[in-house]
Design a protein around this motif. Structure first.
Motif, PDB file in Angstrom:
ATOM      1  N   GLU A   6      -7.049  57.545 109.882  1.00 47.44           N
ATOM      2  CA  GLU A   6      -7.250  56.128 110.057  1.00 47.44           C
ATOM      3  C   GLU A   6      -7.830  55.857 108.437  1.00 47.44           C
ATOM      4  O   GLU A   6      -8.568  56.804 107.994  1.00 47.44           O
ATOM      5  CB  GLU A   6      -8.243  55.913 110.928  1.00 47.44           C
ATOM      6  N   GLY A   8      -9.852  52.012 106.050  1.00 51.66           N
ATOM      7  CA  GLY A   8      -9.794  50.644 106.014  1.00 51.66           C
ATOM      8  C   GLY A   8     -11.238  50.152 106.772  1.00 51.66           C
ATOM      9  O   GLY A   8     -11.374  48.912 106.589  1.00 51.66           O
ATOM     10  N   ARG A  19      -8.696  45.009 107.538  1.00 51.31           N
ATOM     11  CA  ARG A  19      -7.365  45.766 107.895  1.00 51.31           C
ATOM     12  C   ARG A  19      -7.598  47.215 108.178  1.00 51.31           C
ATOM     13  O   ARG A  19      -7.829  47.670 107.170  1.00 51.31           O
ATOM     14  CB  ARG A  19      -6.378  45.198 107.251  1.00 51.31           C
ATOM     15  N   SER A  21      -5.759  50.970 108.897  1.00 47.05           N
ATOM     16  CA  SER A  21      -4.514  51.567 108.557  1.00 47.05           C
ATOM     17  C   SER A  21      -4.581  53.008 109.360  1.00 47.05           C
ATOM     18  O   SER A  21      -5.605  53.689 109.169  1.00 47.05           O
ATOM     19  CB  SER A  21      -4.113  51.826 106.999  1.00 47.05           C
ATOM     20  N   CYS A  22      -3.397  53.227 109.864  1.00 50.99           N
ATOM     21  CA  CYS A  22      -3.180  54.632 110.445  1.00 50.99           C
ATOM     22  C   CYS A  22      -2.210  55.310 109.824  1.00 50.99           C
ATOM     23  O   CYS A  22      -0.838  54.866 110.133  1.00 50.99           O
ATOM     24  CB  CYS A  22      -3.145  54.463 111.941  1.00 50.99           C
ATOM     25  N   TRP A  36      -4.531  51.675 119.183  1.00 53.93           N
ATOM     26  CA  TRP A  36      -6.012  51.716 118.644  1.00 53.93           C
ATOM     27  C   TRP A  36      -6.670  51.919 119.702  1.00 53.93           C
ATOM     28  O   TRP A  36      -6.677  51.085 120.717  1.00 53.93           O
ATOM     29  CB  TRP A  36      -6.096  50.385 117.617  1.00 53.93           C
ATOM     30  N   SER A  70       0.425  46.042 114.098  1.00 55.46           N
ATOM     31  CA  SER A  70       1.878  46.032 113.508  1.00 55.46           C
ATOM     32  C   SER A  70       2.144  47.381 112.960  1.00 55.46           C
ATOM     33  O   SER A  70       1.369  48.276 112.782  1.00 55.46           O
ATOM     34  CB  SER A  70       2.081  45.109 112.553  1.00 55.46           C
ATOM     35  N   LYS A  71       3.465  47.367 112.480  1.00 55.06           N
ATOM     36  CA  LYS A  71       3.614  48.774 111.939  1.00 55.06           C
ATOM     37  C   LYS A  71       4.979  48.859 110.944  1.00 55.06           C
ATOM     38  O   LYS A  71       5.449  47.812 110.882  1.00 55.06           O
ATOM     39  CB  LYS A  71       4.145  49.823 113.314  1.00 55.06           C
ATOM     40  N   MET A  77       3.172  54.097 109.077  1.00 58.50           N
ATOM     41  CA  MET A  77       1.923  53.423 108.987  1.00 58.50           C
ATOM     42  C   MET A  77       1.863  52.355 110.366  1.00 58.50           C
ATOM     43  O   MET A  77       2.940  51.859 110.782  1.00 58.50           O
ATOM     44  CB  MET A  77       1.598  52.496 107.855  1.00 58.50           C
ATOM     45  N   TYR A  79      -0.990  49.409 111.595  1.00 55.38           N
ATOM     46  CA  TYR A  79      -2.069  48.512 111.176  1.00 55.38           C
ATOM     47  C   TYR A  79      -2.868  47.966 112.335  1.00 55.38           C
ATOM     48  O   TYR A  79      -2.077  47.567 113.467  1.00 55.38           O
ATOM     49  CB  TYR A  79      -1.683  47.312 110.091  1.00 55.38           C
ATOM     50  N   GLN A  81      -4.961  44.428 112.094  1.00 52.47           N
ATOM     51  CA  GLN A  81      -5.644  43.334 111.194  1.00 52.47           C
ATOM     52  C   GLN A  81      -6.618  42.755 112.328  1.00 52.47           C
ATOM     53  O   GLN A  81      -6.212  42.396 113.299  1.00 52.47           O
ATOM     54  CB  GLN A  81      -4.574  42.224 111.143  1.00 52.47           C
ATOM     55  N   CYS A  95      -7.012  55.750 115.976  1.00 46.40           N
ATOM     56  CA  CYS A  95      -5.561  55.744 116.226  1.00 46.40           C
ATOM     57  C   CYS A  95      -5.315  56.885 116.981  1.00 46.40           C
ATOM     58  O   CYS A  95      -5.715  58.075 117.065  1.00 46.40           O
ATOM     59  CB  CYS A  95      -4.812  56.128 114.751  1.00 46.40           C
TER      60      CYS A  95
END
Length: 113
Positions: A6, A8, A19, A21-22, A36, A70-71, A77, A79, A81, A95
């Motif tokens: 992870e 961000g 945001r 990220s993974c 998540w 989202s991905k 990745m 995400y 948000q 994650c």
């Protein structure tokens, strides 16, 4: 070794956005549901969002309408948000690959009032 990492996290004032990220180590994770979780200080781990291979997303009531998962499978990745952040969103965010024991180490999110 298969893993996720992870990034961000950070500190933000209430009402702000971040945001997360993974990054997955293997493109094979694209077939799995990715999730998540978060762990607030002194509390247990809490599921907050998931997204499956067909881009179907689900959310915990506590974040619905404020967070979006989202991905991007090509980039390996996932995400998260996070908008309209509140002090009670303060936690370590992790994650997870559904139905596996694969977890990231987490990224700290701190929201001040």
């Amino acid at each position: 070794q298969l893993k996720v990492v992870e990034s961000g996290g950070g500190s933000v004032q209430a009402g702000g956005s971040l945001r997360l990220s993974c990054l997955s180590s293997d493109t094979g994770f694209a077939t799995y549901t990715r999730e998540w979780y978060r762990q607030p200080p002194g509390r247990g781990r809490e599921w907050i969002a998931s997204i499956n291979r067909a881009d179907f997303a689900e959310y915990a009531e506590s974040v619905k309408g404020r967070f979006t998962i989202s991905k991007d499978d090509a980039k390996r990745m996932v995400y998260l948000q996070m908008d309209s952040l509140r002090p009670d969103d303060t936690a370590v965010y992790l994650c997870h690959i559904y139905a596996t024991d694969i977890w990231g180490r987490g990224t700290q999110v701190t929201v001040s009032s």
